[in-house]
Design a protein around this motif. Structure first.
Motif, PDB file in Angstrom:
ATOM      1  N   SER B  93     -15.103  -2.246  29.049  1.00 31.37           N
ATOM      2  CA  SER B  93     -13.774  -2.190  28.438  1.00 31.37           C
ATOM      3  C   SER B  93     -13.645  -0.908  27.618  1.00 31.37           C
ATOM      4  O   SER B  93     -14.598  -0.484  26.948  1.00 31.37           O
ATOM      5  N   LEU B  94     -12.452  -0.297  27.640  1.00 25.93           N
ATOM      6  CA  LEU B  94     -12.225   0.884  26.809  1.00 25.93           C
ATOM      7  C   LEU B  94     -12.371   0.542  25.326  1.00 25.93           C
ATOM      8  O   LEU B  94     -12.683   1.405  24.515  1.00 25.93           O
ATOM      9  N   ASP B  95     -12.179  -0.740  24.972  1.00 28.21           N
ATOM     10  CA  ASP B  95     -12.371  -1.148  23.572  1.00 28.21           C
ATOM     11  C   ASP B  95     -13.814  -0.894  23.125  1.00 28.21           C
ATOM     12  O   ASP B  95     -14.056  -0.511  21.986  1.00 28.21           O
ATOM     13  N   VAL B  96     -14.763  -1.100  24.033  1.00 24.44           N
ATOM     14  CA  VAL B  96     -16.178  -0.852  23.716  1.00 24.44           C
ATOM     15  C   VAL B  96     -16.405   0.651  23.544  1.00 24.44           C
ATOM     16  O   VAL B  96     -17.034   1.102  22.582  1.00 24.44           O
ATOM     17  N   LEU B  97     -15.850   1.444  24.458  1.00 28.04           N
ATOM     18  CA  LEU B  97     -16.059   2.892  24.406  1.00 28.04           C
ATOM     19  C   LEU B  97     -15.392   3.519  23.177  1.00 28.04           C
ATOM     20  O   LEU B  97     -15.845   4.534  22.672  1.00 28.04           O
ATOM     21  N   PHE B  98     -14.311   2.903  22.712  1.00 28.02           N
ATOM     22  CA  PHE B  98     -13.578   3.453  21.559  1.00 28.02           C
ATOM     23  C   PHE B  98     -14.062   2.884  20.226  1.00 28.02           C
ATOM     24  O   PHE B  98     -13.531   3.265  19.183  1.00 28.02           O
ATOM     25  N   GLU B  99     -15.072   2.004  20.260  1.00 25.08           N
ATOM     26  CA  GLU B  99     -15.533   1.334  19.037  1.00 25.08           C
ATOM     27  C   GLU B  99     -15.813   2.296  17.880  1.00 25.08           C
ATOM     28  O   GLU B  99     -15.398   2.065  16.748  1.00 25.08           O
ATOM     29  N   ASP B 100     -16.516   3.388  18.183  1.00 30.59           N
ATOM     30  CA  ASP B 100     -16.911   4.322  17.111  1.00 30.59           C
ATOM     31  C   ASP B 100     -16.048   5.580  17.094  1.00 30.59           C
ATOM     32  O   ASP B 100     -16.411   6.571  16.459  1.00 30.59           O
ATOM     33  N   GLY B 128      -7.988  -4.763  25.506  1.00 27.07           N
ATOM     34  CA  GLY B 128      -8.261  -5.496  26.748  1.00 27.07           C
ATOM     35  C   GLY B 128      -7.364  -5.128  27.909  1.00 27.07           C
ATOM     36  O   GLY B 128      -7.241  -5.896  28.864  1.00 27.07           O
ATOM     37  N   LYS B 129      -6.768  -3.922  27.866  1.00 29.43           N
ATOM     38  CA  LYS B 129      -5.836  -3.538  28.932  1.00 29.43           C
ATOM     39  C   LYS B 129      -6.430  -2.548  29.932  1.00 29.43           C
ATOM     40  O   LYS B 129      -5.781  -2.223  30.926  1.00 29.43           O
ATOM     41  N   ALA B 130      -7.647  -2.030  29.660  1.00 36.15           N
ATOM     42  CA  ALA B 130      -8.185  -0.988  30.554  1.00 36.15           C
ATOM     43  C   ALA B 130      -9.711  -0.996  30.549  1.00 36.15           C
ATOM     44  O   ALA B 130     -10.335  -1.365  29.543  1.00 36.15           O
ATOM     45  N   TRP B 131     -10.281  -0.584  31.682  1.00 36.25           N
ATOM     46  CA  TRP B 131     -11.734  -0.573  31.856  1.00 36.25           C
ATOM     47  C   TRP B 131     -12.155   0.681  32.630  1.00 36.25           C
ATOM     48  O   TRP B 131     -11.380   1.220  33.413  1.00 36.25           O
ATOM     49  N   ILE B 132     -13.410   1.110  32.391  1.00 35.04           N
ATOM     50  CA  ILE B 132     -14.056   2.055  33.305  1.00 35.04           C
ATOM     51  C   ILE B 132     -14.965   1.200  34.185  1.00 35.04           C
ATOM     52  O   ILE B 132     -15.910   0.581  33.692  1.00 35.04           O
ATOM     53  N   VAL B 133     -14.660   1.157  35.486  1.00 30.62           N
ATOM     54  CA  VAL B 133     -15.371   0.230  36.370  1.00 30.62           C
ATOM     55  C   VAL B 133     -16.272   0.987  37.350  1.00 30.62           C
ATOM     56  O   VAL B 133     -15.972   2.118  37.748  1.00 30.62           O
ATOM     57  N   HIS B 134     -17.374   0.329  37.739  1.00 33.61           N
ATOM     58  CA  HIS B 134     -18.312   0.946  38.676  1.00 33.61           C
ATOM     59  C   HIS B 134     -18.618   0.020  39.855  1.00 33.61           C
ATOM     60  O   HIS B 134     -19.378   0.379  40.756  1.00 33.61           O
ATOM     61  N   ARG B 135     -18.034  -1.189  39.863  1.00 28.14           N
ATOM     62  CA  ARG B 135     -18.198  -2.092  41.006  1.00 28.14           C
ATOM     63  C   ARG B 135     -16.842  -2.687  41.375  1.00 28.14           C
ATOM     64  O   ARG B 135     -16.019  -2.965  40.499  1.00 28.14           O
ATOM     65  N   PHE B 136     -16.635  -2.852  42.675  1.00 25.50           N
ATOM     66  CA  PHE B 136     -15.419  -3.489  43.190  1.00 25.50           C
ATOM     67  C   PHE B 136     -15.825  -4.529  44.223  1.00 25.50           C
ATOM     68  O   PHE B 136     -16.642  -4.238  45.099  1.00 25.50           O
ATOM     69  N   ASP B 137     -15.274  -5.738  44.080  1.00 25.16           N
ATOM     70  CA  ASP B 137     -15.500  -6.787  45.070  1.00 25.16           C
ATOM     71  C   ASP B 137     -16.996  -7.044  45.284  1.00 25.16           C
ATOM     72  O   ASP B 137     -17.445  -7.228  46.422  1.00 25.16           O
ATOM     73  N   GLY B 138     -17.754  -6.994  44.195  1.00 19.24           N
ATOM     74  CA  GLY B 138     -19.182  -7.312  44.257  1.00 19.24           C
ATOM     75  C   GLY B 138     -20.091  -6.192  44.732  1.00 19.24           C
ATOM     76  O   GLY B 138     -21.294  -6.380  44.865  1.00 19.24           O
TER      77      GLY B 138
END
Lengths: 87, 199
Positions: B93-100, B128-138
């Motif tokens: 989640s971008l919330d995690v990346l923006f924590e600090d 909770g509106k955006a993510w950096i993702v590295h997997r799609f459909d498993g």
């Protein structure tokens, strides 16, 4: 896999805007200075828009987006277009 | 045999209320590209957030993979009118990346390997509106879909979900990105059909 088309794919869309066939004009790339016919560009798209890239450096030379009743043409990657006209 | 064929190459509509106006449903995952597909080796991959005060927060692939992951299931809507329901992703989640990250900036310019950019208000990346993702459909995210990692911002048209994401620059002024400077809408809300400039 070839991801792109050649610049001749621009002929139809650009003929909506220009009276001359721009694909036979000579364009020069802003990024690397390579000059060549617009037809030699590497064209990605057509959706969301046509993106024509320089065959030398792959930078964007021309973009064309066609919406309902409007076209947007971006030539910021083009130094100039040399168009041959009748004397 | 029924004389009514079930939508052979037709455009599937939906009455669930989950498909924005003017969109049709697809089961496949169309690939749209504006340039050659970047190939980014994981040992050279990095993601960075640059603030308006010129502070940089940087993650290597290893550091990024060590962050807490989420598995969002979301509907996505492309400006070229296809929508795909219940897509499943895994990422941070971008919330995690923006924590600090300390910032008072209102705008974000997302940039990618290969040179693509897209802009959006910072608040559209948070809560909770955006993510950096590295997997799609498993499976690992394929390069043609933006792998090794892409942004997903499902509540906006999918051109805002930058493939091959490399970083986010925080800005005090809005800076239109690749498609936003070529006729597409600056914000791109599918529910308001904000496809083109002026919509």
């Amino acid at each position: 896999m070839t991801e792109h088309l050649d610049g001749n794919a621009l002929a139809g869309p650009l003929s909506e805007i220009f009276a001359v066939d721009v694909t036979s004009a000579t364009g020069r790339c802003v990024s690397c200075g390579l000059a060549g016919p617009v037809a030699s560009l590497r064209v990605y798209g057509p959706d969301p828009g046509l993106v024509a890239r320089c065959p030398g450096c792959e930078e964007v030379v021309l973009r064309l987006v066609r919406g309902p009743g409007t076209a947007w043409l971006d030539l910021r990657g083009t130094v100039s277009l040399r168009v041959n006209l009748p004397e | 045999m029924s004389i009514i064929s079930r939508g052979f190459r037709g455009k599937r509509r939906d009455d669930s209320g989950r498909v924005p106006p003017g969109q049709y449903l697809v089961d496949d995952f169309p690939v749209l590209s504006a340039g050659p597909t970047p190939r980014v080796p994981l040992d050279r991959w990095e993601f960075a957030i640059d603030t308006e005060a010129e502070q940089t927060h940087r993650w290597s692939w290893e550091e990024f993979m060590a962050l807490p992951a989420e598995t969002p299931t979301v509907d996505i809507h492309c400006v070229t009118k296809w929508s795909k329901l219940d897509t499943t992703w895994e990422g941070v989640s971008l919330d995690v990346l923006f924590e600090d990250v300390e910032t008072a900036a209102e705008y974000a310019l997302v940039h990618s390997y290969g040179g693509y950019t897209t802009n959006l208000p910072l608040e559209d990346l948070l809560d909770g509106k955006a993510w950096i993702v590295h997997r799609f459909d498993g499976e690992e995210l394929a390069p043609q879909h933006g792998g090794p990692a892409r942004l997903i911002v499902p509540h906006l048209y999918f051109w805002k979900s930058a493939k091959w994401v490399r970083g986010i620059r925080l800005l005090n002024e809005d800076w239109p990105g690749f498609w936003e400077t070529a006729g597409y809408h600056n914000y791109g809300d599918p529910w308001r059909e904000q496809r083109y400039e002026g919509d």
